[in-house]
Design an enzyme around this catalytic site. Structure first.
Site, mmCIF file in Angstrom:
data_model
loop_
_atom_site.group_PDB
_atom_site.id
_atom_site.type_symbol
_atom_site.label_atom_id
_atom_site.label_comp_id
_atom_site.label_asym_id
_atom_site.label_seq_id
_atom_site.Cartn_x
_atom_site.Cartn_y
_atom_site.Cartn_z
ATOM 1 N N LYS A 42 -72.363 50.530 78.870
ATOM 2 C CA LYS A 42 -73.764 51.358 77.902
ATOM 3 C C LYS A 42 -74.055 52.502 79.243
ATOM 4 C CE LYS A 42 -76.930 48.726 76.943
ATOM 5 N NZ LYS A 42 -78.159 47.539 76.776
ATOM 6 N N ARG A 111 -81.160 45.881 82.725
ATOM 7 C CA ARG A 111 -80.496 45.087 81.008
ATOM 8 C C ARG A 111 -78.526 44.947 81.502
ATOM 9 N NH1 ARG A 111 -82.291 47.267 75.935
ATOM 10 N NH2 ARG A 111 -84.241 48.243 76.487
ATOM 11 N N GLY A 120 -75.739 40.025 72.489
ATOM 12 C CA GLY A 120 -76.647 39.713 73.721
ATOM 13 C C GLY A 120 -76.117 38.452 73.457
ATOM 14 N N MET A 122 -75.362 38.452 77.424
ATOM 15 C CA MET A 122 -75.814 38.786 78.708
ATOM 16 C C MET A 122 -77.043 38.149 78.446
ATOM 17 S SD MET A 122 -72.059 40.123 80.752
ATOM 18 C CE MET A 122 -72.653 41.718 79.729
ATOM 19 N N ARG A 355 -72.819 54.139 71.863
ATOM 20 C CA ARG A 355 -71.776 53.959 71.769
ATOM 21 C C ARG A 355 -70.793 52.976 70.333
ATOM 22 N NH1 ARG A 355 -73.898 47.452 72.803
ATOM 23 N NH2 ARG A 355 -74.965 46.970 70.152
ATOM 24 N N HIS A 475 -78.138 40.090 64.375
ATOM 25 C CA HIS A 475 -77.261 38.908 65.835
ATOM 26 C C HIS A 475 -76.294 38.351 64.572
ATOM 27 C CE1 HIS A 475 -75.681 35.698 67.546
ATOM 28 N NE2 HIS A 475 -75.027 36.789 68.553
ATOM 29 N N GLU A 773 -36.341 26.947 70.820
ATOM 30 C CA GLU A 773 -37.016 25.955 71.214
ATOM 31 C C GLU A 773 -37.672 24.881 72.586
ATOM 32 O OE1 GLU A 773 -38.852 24.940 66.814
ATOM 33 O OE2 GLU A 773 -36.917 24.200 66.710
ATOM 34 N N SER A 792 -33.833 33.015 67.208
ATOM 35 C CA SER A 792 -35.259 32.993 66.883
ATOM 36 C C SER A 792 -35.744 31.878 67.698
ATOM 37 C CB SER A 792 -35.374 32.914 65.364
ATOM 38 O OG SER A 792 -36.408 33.207 65.010
ATOM 39 N N CYS A 859 -40.171 32.972 65.420
ATOM 40 C CA CYS A 859 -40.859 32.763 64.055
ATOM 41 C C CYS A 859 -42.118 32.129 64.318
ATOM 42 C CB CYS A 859 -40.051 31.989 63.625
ATOM 43 S SG CYS A 859 -38.936 31.200 64.369
ATOM 44 N N TYR A 879 -37.217 41.603 65.753
ATOM 45 C CA TYR A 879 -38.343 40.986 64.556
ATOM 46 C C TYR A 879 -39.439 40.577 65.267
ATOM 47 C CZ TYR A 879 -35.706 37.586 63.300
ATOM 48 O OH TYR A 879 -34.789 35.894 63.063
HETATM 49 C C1 PEP Z 1 -41.298 26.886 66.129
HETATM 50 O O1 PEP Z 1 -41.391 25.689 66.324
HETATM 51 O O2 PEP Z 1 -42.307 27.578 66.594
HETATM 52 C C2 PEP Z 1 -41.134 27.119 64.800
HETATM 53 C C3 PEP Z 1 -41.357 27.954 63.769
HETATM 54 O O3 PEP Z 1 -40.752 25.699 64.256
HETATM 55 P P1 PEP Z 1 -42.073 24.607 63.978
HETATM 56 O O4 PEP Z 1 -43.655 25.251 63.905
HETATM 57 O O5 PEP Z 1 -42.097 24.367 62.593
HETATM 58 O O6 PEP Z 1 -41.626 23.581 64.379
HETATM 59 MG MG MG Z 2 -40.159 24.555 65.736
#
Ligand code: PEP
Ligand code: MG
Length: 911
Positions: A42, A111, A120, A122, A355, A475, A773, A792, A859, A879
């Protein structure tokens, strides 16, 4: 080592004093539009508009460093106070007025205004400077005593609740009692005398609650108001809003003190808000609403339903033209759609704010494309004009109205698109109770006369929001658009009675728990529970926009999909393969579960193999479908992960069933079988199943399970390859912690693959890799990479095991941790880059030391969350993989990450 200390005075002299206060007015400003970090959005806007010689009421901005100082020390240094007094003096000279003094007293608004807009959340105080004397001067000057007393009572009310922390309801009681006494229906029915009495009542409230009189000294009012606005940065609403919008708590807000202009001086005054383009659709049209004879809060709070801005053209054509000219200029200047506030005082236009406007995902894409075509921005800038999560708006459902009777109860404003179907609730707490947690969650529609920032927690969990009052900038409308949530606002035919927990419309009464359906795209409120239709993701604008973004992207985007239908959907959203196919989901199918159970109940390996043989063709058929859907792209298939007891009935259910049979049919032949299952369930029962007999541990203790799955994968792969499908299976071993575990399972995969190739006379390319994991796996990633051809990151489990938080029970702890600021975000939703991320980075580096070309992906749920995607890009993963509906978001987040590398910085990004 010796250190020299300067005398304190000397040290201070050498340190240039921080500039805390920035003045704007008289055609020039100390700051400018680029100074959002210091002046907030602002303040920067006011400075920029002043420099552009637009009609902005003058004032000054106390910069965010003062707020941070306030947070650090619980107070402000003298320098802030001094600079503020100087700026005030300057303002008084410029205006020829004195704060709260004389025949023409200066009144100011105070303000908040942070770097990122927090609508809204603050606090604001208007009409500051009024006291028992100046109110009389204002009455005389305006020749409108009613207006003067109303302004004063508003000040006491705002000051009382914000600064003195007296509950708003106490003031409302006084006001309502007066209305009742005077038999007044509307607030405006109270005359000057009645308002004077209200003021006396308010003053008593202040005295009772604070033991002091309402402060009469305007300078004292200003200091107190300033500090309260700084404190409001830390109120619960603001903290909550920052958390869900990923805004740092450390930024602090600026405070803007500005000469008041009045939109409620009579019929030639008014106030309004607007957008240079339609914020719901992006269409290039002048869009907004206003109210004559009103103050800004009346428009934003939705207390009176405002009129479309085009009507201003009829009422005050000159002001309308000036407003159009100014806002068009502002849009060109900022090169983005503007959201502006204005006030007309006695026929003269003032700009109060401008803005970059908040908008839906549909509008964001549309506006970005238009602006490129208009030559306002480049394609590279355009891709930052859409928040990756906003693309979800293209995927929101629509109501299915075919072959059902649709009874439209009312039509309100289409405040935020999409469809929502749910049970009515009338309070935010009730919304949380029904929809927020627990097993029996039901979708709810939060129905309110109007929403306020206090409703934010309910709005967050509701499927949709319906209000009976307020406009497109109320709002409810602004907040839901930001959330990408369906909202119908200002449905004036609906009478909402929150106390009685009912709404009345068309002579019908609806209670909490009744079903309604909302269409946020048309504004319709429909009786009953309609079905919803999946949206189309092939919108032409969306495709055009993505075609601009995509060439920047470096990191691949895959999908987590378990069944052929999801794989097809994922391809349609642009997934470049499957990053996680959770095979256990295939075992839960009706056809497969009995065989799965037989396998688990088997008394020896022979019986187990017999059951697995039955599963084999069923699983092969699933893989067949997934491979075909992903023709030409890799498919990562994970071997069985969850503990076996998950495939058996629940222990408690079995016990009840047995007890009932024993009591009613003790000779039932079913009993024996049930008792055997119960015994097996008890044998398999674990205290910590998440750390138990799951993942590769299953495949190691029952190698025949891995064998069957691998056979199904390769038999399907070879079969589809023979049909000309390009197939790249990647077999993924879950939850490994050691090289030997990996070697054990990889040996099975290679052996069975070779067997199948030999039997079928055909070979396909494939990889064997692992999920990372567990912290141990990350630590010995260089070892594991000797056997694993890809990694992964299963960041769901990796977060669980790194924090030691149970992913299933963390919600008992998380709300407190977030409220206390112990955690900034839910680490299961947003990757904890500091801790878990460090393991990801380290494991990637270590893995690639052993195998330089190691393919690495992620993943866990984080694979579709923009800041986590950006992190994965930054540390060089190959990826990310996420649920099909987040693929678009991940693609854009990845493109933005790469483009901002290229553009060095984030020029053009709007928040
Ligand atoms: C994970 O643990 O991130 C995963 C993809 O496997 P799951 O959620 O099936 O345990
Ligand atoms: Mg898992």
């Amino acid at each position: 080592m010796a250190t020299t200390t300067l005398p304190q005075a000397e040290a201070q002299k050498r340190q240039p004093e921080t500039k805390f206060v920035y003045f704007f007015g008289g055609g020039k400003a100390d700051g400018n539009g680029k100074m959002k970090d210091e002046l907030g959005g602002k303040g920067a806007g006011l400075a920029e508009m002043t420099n552009a010689e637009l009609p902005v009421p003058p004032g000054f901005t106390i910069q965010t460093e003062a707020c941070r100082e306030y947070m650090r020390h619980g107070g402000l240094s003298e320098a802030v106070g001094q600079q503020m007094e100087e700026a005030l003096k300057h303002l008084e000279e410029l205006q020829g007025q004195k704060l709260g003094k004389g025949e023409n007293p200066l009144l100011v608004s105070v303000r908040s205004g942070a770097k990122f807009s927090m609508p809204g959340m603050m606090d604001t105080i208007l009409n500051l400077g009024l006291n028992d004397q100046s109110v009389e001067a204002l009455a005389k000057l305006s020749k409108n005593p009613r207006f003067a007393y109303d302004s004063y009572r508003r000040l006491i009310q705002m000051f009382g609740s914000v600064v003195l922390e007296i509950p708003k309801s106490v003031f409302e009681e006084v006001f309502d009692a007066k209305k009742k006494q005077k038999k007044a229906k509307l607030d405006t029915d109270l005359d000057a005398k009645a308002l004077k009495e209200v003021i006396e009542g308010y003053k008593k409230v202040v005295k009772k609650h604070t033991k002091h009189d309402f402060p009469q000294d305007p300078h004292a009012q200003l200091v107190m108001a300033r500090d309260a606005v700084f404190r409001s940065w830390l109120n619960d609403r603001a903290k909550h809003y920052r958390r869900i919008n990923n805004i740092s708590d450390d930024l602090g807000t600026a405070v803007n003190v500005q000469a008041m202009v009045f939109g409620n001086l009579g019929d030639t005054s008014g106030t309004g808000v607007g957008f240079t383009r339609n914020p719901a659709t992006g269409v290039k049209e002048f869009y907004g609403e206003f109210l004559m004879n009103a103050q800004g809060e009346d428009v934003v709070a939705g207390i009176r339903t405002p009129v479309p801005i085009l009507q201003l053209q009829k009422i005050m054509p000159d002001v309308y033209d000036q407003l159009r000219e100014i806002t068009t200029r502002l849009e060109k200047h900022y090169r983005d759609m503007q959201d502006f506030e204005f006030t007309i005082q006695d026929g003269k236009l003032y700009m109060l704010q401008t803005r970059n406007g908040k908008r839906t995902g549909l509008a964001a894409v549309n506006v970005a494309i238009q602006m490129v075509e208009e030559g306002l921005i480049t394609k590279e800038e355009a891709i930052f004009r859409v928040e990756p999560n906003q693309l979800y708006d293209f995927l929101v459902p629509r109501l299915d109205e075919k072959s059902v009777k649709v009874e439209v109860l009312a039509t309100g404003l289409p405040a935020s698109p999409g469809a929502a179907v749910g049970q009515i609730v009338f309070t935010a707490d009730e919304a949380v109770e029904k929809a927020g947690h627990g097993d029996k969650r039901v979708p709810v529609i939060l129905v309110r006369a109007e929403t306020t920032p206090e409703d934010i927690h309910g709005m967050e969990v509701a499927a949709g929001i319906l209000t009976s009052r307020g406009g497109m900038t109320s709002h409810a409308a602004v907040v839901t658009r930001g959330m990408g949530k369906c909202c119908v606002a200002g449905a004036g035919d609906i009478d909402v009675n929150e106390k009685a927990r009912e709404m009345r419309v068309k002579g019908q009464v609806f209670k909490a728990g009744d079903w309604i359906s909302l269409d946020g795209t048309t504004g319709r409120v429909i009786k009953g529970k309609l079905n919803t239709l999946p949206p189309k993701a092939d919108d032409a604008d969306l495709l055009k926009f993505m075609a601009w973004a995509e060439p920047f992207r470096k990191i691949g985007v895959r999908a987590n999909a378990d069944i052929p239908r999801d794989a097809v959907q994922a391809r349609a959203f642009g997934a470049e393969g499957i990053g996680l196919c959770r095979t256990e989901h295939m075992f839960f199918g009706e056809k497969k579960l009995p065989h799965m159970r037989a396998m688990i109940m088997a008394r020896d390996e022979k019986e187990r193999r017999a059951a697995l043989k039955k599963l084999l063709p069923l699983q092969r058929a699933d893989f067949d479908g997934v491979f075909r859907a992903m023709n030409g792209f890799p498919v990562t298939i994970r071997t069985l992960d969850p503990p076996l007891h998950e495939f058996l009935p629940r222990r408690e259910d079995l016990m009840v069933e047995i007890a009932v049979l024993e009591a009613t049919k003790p000779k039932s032949p079913k009993l024996k079988g049930l008792r055997i299952i119960l015994r097996r369930v008890e044998e398999l029962h674990e205290f910590n199943p998440m750390l138990g007999h799951r993942g590769c541990r299953l495949g190691i203790t029952y190698p025949e399970i891995t064998e069957m799955q691998v056979r199904a994968i390769f038999e399907a792969a070879v079969a589809v390859a023979k049909d000309g499908v390009k197939v790249y299976p990647e077999v993924m071993i879950p939850l490994t912690a050691t090289l030997k575990e990996m070697a054990n399972q990889a040996a099975i995969v290679h052996r069975v693959a070779q067997e199948v190739f030999k039997e079928k006379g055909k070979t396909v390319e494939y990889l064997v890799g692992t999920m990372i994991e567990l912290p141990r796996a990350a630590l010995v990633a260089d070892e594991i990479a000797k056997e694993a051809q890809f990694f992964s990151f299963g960041t769901n489990d990796l977060t669980q095991t790194t924090f030691g938080f149970s992913r299933d029970d963390v919600n008992k702890i998380l709300p407190t941790y977030l409220a206390e600021g112990i955690l900034k975000q839910d680490p299961f939703a947003v990757l904890d880059q500091e801790g878990v991320g460090q393991l990801v980075r380290m494991a990637t580096e270590r893995g690639r030391k052993t195998r330089p070309k190691l393919k690495v992906g992620i993943c866990g749920e984080h694979g579709g969350e923009p800041s986590s995607v950006e992190f994965c890009h930054r540390i060089g993963l190959d990826y990310v993989s996420c649920s099909p509906f987040r693929v678009l978001t991940a693609r854009l987040a990845a493109a933005q990450a790469a483009a901002s590398d290229k553009m060095k910085g984030e020029a053009g990004r709007t928040k």
